[in-house]
Design a protein around this motif. Structure first.
Motif, short mmCIF file in Angstrom:
data_model
loop_
_atom_site.label_atom_id
_atom_site.label_comp_id
_atom_site.label_asym_id
_atom_site.label_seq_id
_atom_site.Cartn_x
_atom_site.Cartn_y
_atom_site.Cartn_z
N PRO A 1 0.80 -1.24 0.00
CA PRO A 1 0.00 0.00 0.00
C PRO A 1 0.82 1.29 0.00
N ARG A 2 2.11 1.25 0.30
CA ARG A 2 2.88 2.47 0.44
C ARG A 2 3.12 3.14 -0.90
N THR A 3 2.90 4.48 -0.93
CA THR A 3 3.02 5.26 -2.16
C THR A 3 4.23 6.19 -2.05
N PHE A 4 4.44 6.99 -3.13
CA PHE A 4 5.54 7.95 -3.12
C PHE A 4 5.32 9.01 -2.03
N ASP A 5 4.07 9.42 -1.84
CA ASP A 5 3.80 10.40 -0.79
C ASP A 5 4.12 9.85 0.60
N ASP A 6 3.79 8.57 0.82
CA ASP A 6 4.14 7.95 2.10
C ASP A 6 5.65 7.92 2.30
N ALA A 7 6.38 7.60 1.24
CA ALA A 7 7.84 7.57 1.35
C ALA A 7 8.39 8.97 1.62
N PHE A 8 7.84 9.99 0.94
CA PHE A 8 8.34 11.35 1.17
C PHE A 8 8.04 11.80 2.61
N ASN B 1 13.28 -3.00 -10.08
CA ASN B 1 13.79 -4.23 -10.67
C ASN B 1 12.89 -5.38 -10.25
N ARG B 2 13.21 -6.54 -10.73
CA ARG B 2 12.34 -7.70 -10.48
C ARG B 2 12.32 -8.09 -9.01
N GLU B 3 13.48 -8.00 -8.32
CA GLU B 3 13.53 -8.39 -6.91
C GLU B 3 12.68 -7.46 -6.05
N ASN B 4 12.84 -6.14 -6.25
CA ASN B 4 12.05 -5.20 -5.45
C ASN B 4 10.56 -5.30 -5.76
N LYS C 1 7.60 -6.09 -3.02
CA LYS C 1 6.47 -5.20 -2.73
C LYS C 1 5.15 -5.83 -3.11
N TYR C 2 5.12 -6.53 -4.23
CA TYR C 2 3.86 -7.10 -4.71
C TYR C 2 3.87 -8.63 -4.54
N GLU D 1 3.57 -11.44 -9.89
CA GLU D 1 3.43 -10.15 -10.56
C GLU D 1 4.76 -9.65 -11.12
N ALA D 2 5.84 -9.94 -10.38
CA ALA D 2 7.16 -9.56 -10.90
C ALA D 2 7.51 -10.32 -12.16
N THR D 3 7.14 -11.59 -12.20
CA THR D 3 7.41 -12.38 -13.41
C THR D 3 6.60 -11.87 -14.58
N LEU D 4 5.33 -11.54 -14.33
CA LEU D 4 4.50 -11.02 -15.41
C LEU D 4 5.01 -9.68 -15.93
#
Length: 782
Positions: free
Chosen positions: A189-196, A237-240, A244-245, A249-252
């Protein structure tokens, strides 16, 4: 022209000895020559197929595996185009060469003097193009930091100077930016605004701490969310993404799309897959006990879409389903008109059989198990695993399931053509409507497969049967059908003693077999595993193969003979394994043959007897427990909810067996006896009464020289032995170095003598002779 795929030089073993195939005539006659007498023997294809099918003939092959060692890395792949001969490339290759040589030098040390001496000696063999200067300090760093012995990739030796990103902010801000990036990728659920917001909170807390401590506050730091967003985007990248997901989903998102497999000839690639059948079945038409939806396993040829084999069981997808299906793939389908006479038999529709070259399977545990891989290696089939969660990679098999459901399963009583929501709305209860037994389902499936083979296929623009007949030029065949039970089974490691083998609470023993093989096999075992008593039983660890649904025997791998082979050990409790006839059961030809109990069934009986306090020692006591458990299963199979009767359904279904039992009963005897088909010959003798020499039957996979599992390993040297070996290697290296130094001094002396000697020394000048003697004396003293 034969379709058996045999070629000149192939060796076949008949009942009278080994024969070598030499040629095929235009009329289809296959000519063999016997190894001992060199007599030519003619056979036609139908006769040879019949002999192979009944086990009267087999082909001798040797299936070899790869050595299992990892492939060497391609050093050229570590550089881009044109970088191999750059200064950075020469430096990296030079250090890699010195480090690998150090790894392979016995007694080499990491001291500064030792490395300097090592560099001096190694430069004599140093390649000309690797001329980068090497110092002991840099070589020490390369040895300790660039990989490990046996794994020295070239990329680790490349220089990192100028390749790291410069820091724009102070250390705390850079650390906070790194923690912000980790914070963003931790949860979905974390977004760019949450990170900032997280980053600004870190900066505010640090400034507050510095104000209290009287230190200077942080002035230079990112003040816009765009900076945080750019930093995060650089770490996509694929690992991150998987963190997160999800991995799926990373493979797709990042993995390349793999094309579906294609094949140019029949039996090149065969797909094996499972599905839960969309129909309910009953135990039999007499009892009418509703069971559940069975598991359907099919093997379909990629090139022609021919169904080579199938299995319908109440087992969950397992290695048993796969192995049973594979046994049906490699056998001919000549049993169909005799076992199922009501089917309008078409021979062209049932020619799909043979040994596949490759087996395409998914990544389920049953396909990744060592038993599955070992069995395929024995019969000479290459496994191909499809990507995880990629059903489209096996679209051919998935599409057949859809066609098969529409053609048969959705039309019979007890079908499940809809989901639970739709079935509830229309008041559809397939469990109550089920009237088809497992035996009847086998016949309906055979009829549906024949119709499928004779119908035009949209992708082929012809029927699968005609495509098979047109494209089939040669096919591989199994060498020995009797070896399938040993080759296609599960593998386990057990203790082998005078009492035989104890496996899953059962004892497998035969006095003659154990007496014959225990001594040679225990001689190869570790001595510390043997009994210290002079009368204690010899013992060793051994590999066995077993069938999940057949507890009547196991097969133990005898690697003490040349060539190694499987030996059969029967179950000691023979009467308990085969049990008694069920009173009042429906008349069925399969019940006329003894059906062995499964390992799972035997475990259930033992646990049932233990739970209820029944005695479980003699055959009679075991029969009583088995019969009581069977009666309990028949009472509960149709009354309790499905989740509580799963074991009962499984046990009742196993007691019926498959249609292979009908094949043994209803298949007619051979029109031509094996003795009339095989041309038995023997060397000429004066009396003419000598018999043909019979060669012991051995499966082709068992003629390999060494086994790849459970090989006895000798105990390695201890600490004292290792230290002594290092001292010996060091002494030898020093002696070799001294010898090379002495030879070098002698070469220098010889060159000095030649340089000091005058080209023409007059005989009347004694000074020249005196000068040469003085030089020789000086050099010798030095």
């Amino acid at each position: 022209m034969t379709t058996l795929g045999i070629k000149a030089g192939d060796i076949y073993e008949f009942s009278d000895g080994r024969h070598r195939f030499i040629e095929e005539w235009d009329d289809g006659t296959l000519w063999f020559v016997k190894e001992t007498t060199k007599k030519r023997v003619p056979l036609d294809e139908p006769a040879l197929v019949k002999m192979l099918d009944i086990g009267a003939a087999r082909r001798i092959d040797i299936f070899r595996r790869t050595d299992g060692k990892p492939q060497s890395c391609n050093d050229n792949a570590e550089f881009g185009p044109g970088e191999e001969h750059s200064p950075d490339g020469v430096r990296a290759r030079t250090f890699q060469w010195f480090v690998r040589r150090w790894d392979n030098t016995p007694g080499a040390t990491l001291g500064k003097k030792g490395l300097a001496k090592f560099i001096l000696l190694a430069k004599r063999d140093q390649p000309v193009h690797l001329d980068w200067p090497v110092k002991p300090e840099r070589l020490y760093d390369a040895i300790t930091k660039c990989g490990e012995p046996g794994n020295r990739p070239l990329r680790l030796f490349r220089s990192r100077r100028g390749k790291s990103q410069r820091k724009r902010f102070d250390r705390f801000v850079e650390t906070a930016l790194g923690e912000t990036i980790v914070f963003y990728w931790d949860l979905r659920p974390r977004t760019f605004d949450d990170a900032f917001g997280f980053f600004r909170a870190k900066i505010a807390a640090e400034n507050a701490r510095r104000r209290e401590a009287g230190e200077k506050e942080i002035e230079k730091y990112p003040r816009r969310p765009e900076t945080i967003r750019r930093r995060i985007n650089k770490t996509i990248n694929r690992e991150n993404w998987a963190k997160k997901y999800s991995v799926h989903e990373a493979t797709l998102k990042f993995a390349g799309i793999k094309d579906s497999p294609t094949a140019d000839s029949p039996l090149e690639i065969v797909i094996v897959d499972h599905t839960r059948a969309d129909a309910w079945t009953v135990l039999d038409t007499t009892t009418g006990l509703p069971l559940r939806r069975p598991t359907l396993t099919i093997a379909i040829d990629v090139c022609t879409r021919i169904i080579l084999g199938y299995v319908v069981t109440y087992e969950d997808p397992s290695i048993y389903n796969v192995m049973t299906c594979l046994k049906r793939v490699v056998r001919s389908k000549t049993y169909v008109p005799h076992v199922f006479p009501d089917i309008d038999y078409h021979p062209d529709a049932w020619d799909g059989w043979g040994l596949p070259e490759a087996l395409l399977v998914d990544s389920g545990w049953e396909f990744k198990s060592p038993s599955f891989q070992d069995a395929l290696r024995d019969v000479g089939i290459e496994p191909i695993w499809s990507p995880v969660h990629r059903p489209t990679y096996k679209a051919i098999g998935e599409r057949f399931f859809h066609t098969f459901n529409q053609k048969l399963l959705h039309k019979i009583p007890g079908a499940v053509p809809w989901g639970p929501t739709e079935a509830r709305l229309i008041d559809h209860e397939p469990r109550k409507e089920a009237t088809i037994s497992l035996g009847m389902l086998d016949e309906l499936i055979h009829e549906a497969i024949q119709d499928y083979h004779l119908s035009e296929h949209a992708s082929l623009d012809e029927s699968p049967a005609s495509a098979w007949k047109r494209k089939l030029k040669t096919r591989r065949i199994i060498s020995d059908v009797h070896s399938l039970d040993a080759l296609l089974g599960r593998t386990a490691r057990v203790r082998f003693t005078r009492k035989g083998v104890k496996f899953r609470h059962q004892v497998f023993h035969d006095a003659d077999t154990v007496s014959r093989i225990l001594g040679p096999m225990s001689a190869l075992a570790k001595r510390r595993d043997q009994s210290h008593s002079p009368v204690g039983s010899a013992r060793c660890w051994a590999k066995i193969r077993y069938d999940d649904l057949d507890a009547s025997c196991v097969r133990i791998w005898n690697d003490a003979v040349n060539p190694p082979r499987w030996e059969t050990l029967p179950n000691r409790d023979r009467k308990f394994v085969y049990g008694l006839k069920i009173d009042g059961a429906q008349r069925d030809a399969r019940r006329e043959l003894p059906i062995p109990i499964s390992f799972w069934h035997a475990d259930q009986i033992r646990e049932y007897a233990k739970k209820n306090g029944f005695r479980f020692r003699t055959d009679e006591e075991k029969w009583v427990a088995r019969n009581k458990l069977r009666a309990k299963w028949e009472k509960t199979a149709g009354l309790l909810p499905l989740r509580e009767t799963k074991d009962a359904i499984r046990g009742l279904a196993q007691s019926q067996g498959g249609f292979e039992q009908l094949v043994k009963v209803k298949s007619p005897p051979l029109a031509v006896e094996a003795s009339q088909v095989v041309f038995a010959t023997a060397p000429a003798t004066p009396g003419g009464m000598a018999r043909a020499t019979l060669v012991p039957q051995q499966v082709a996979a068992m003629e390999r020289e060494t086994d790849e599992y459970f090989q006895p390993k000798a105990r390695g040297p201890g600490r004292k032995g290792q230290a002594k070996a290092k001292r010996t290697a060091r002494d030898k290296a020093e002696a070799a170095a001294d010898e090379r130094a002495e030879k070098a001094v002698e070469r220098v002396k010889e060159r000095a003598r030649k340089a000091a000697a005058p080209k023409k020394a007059p005989a009347h000048e004694p000074e020249a002779k005196l000068e040469r003697a003085v030089i020789d004396k000086y050099l010798d003293e030095e």
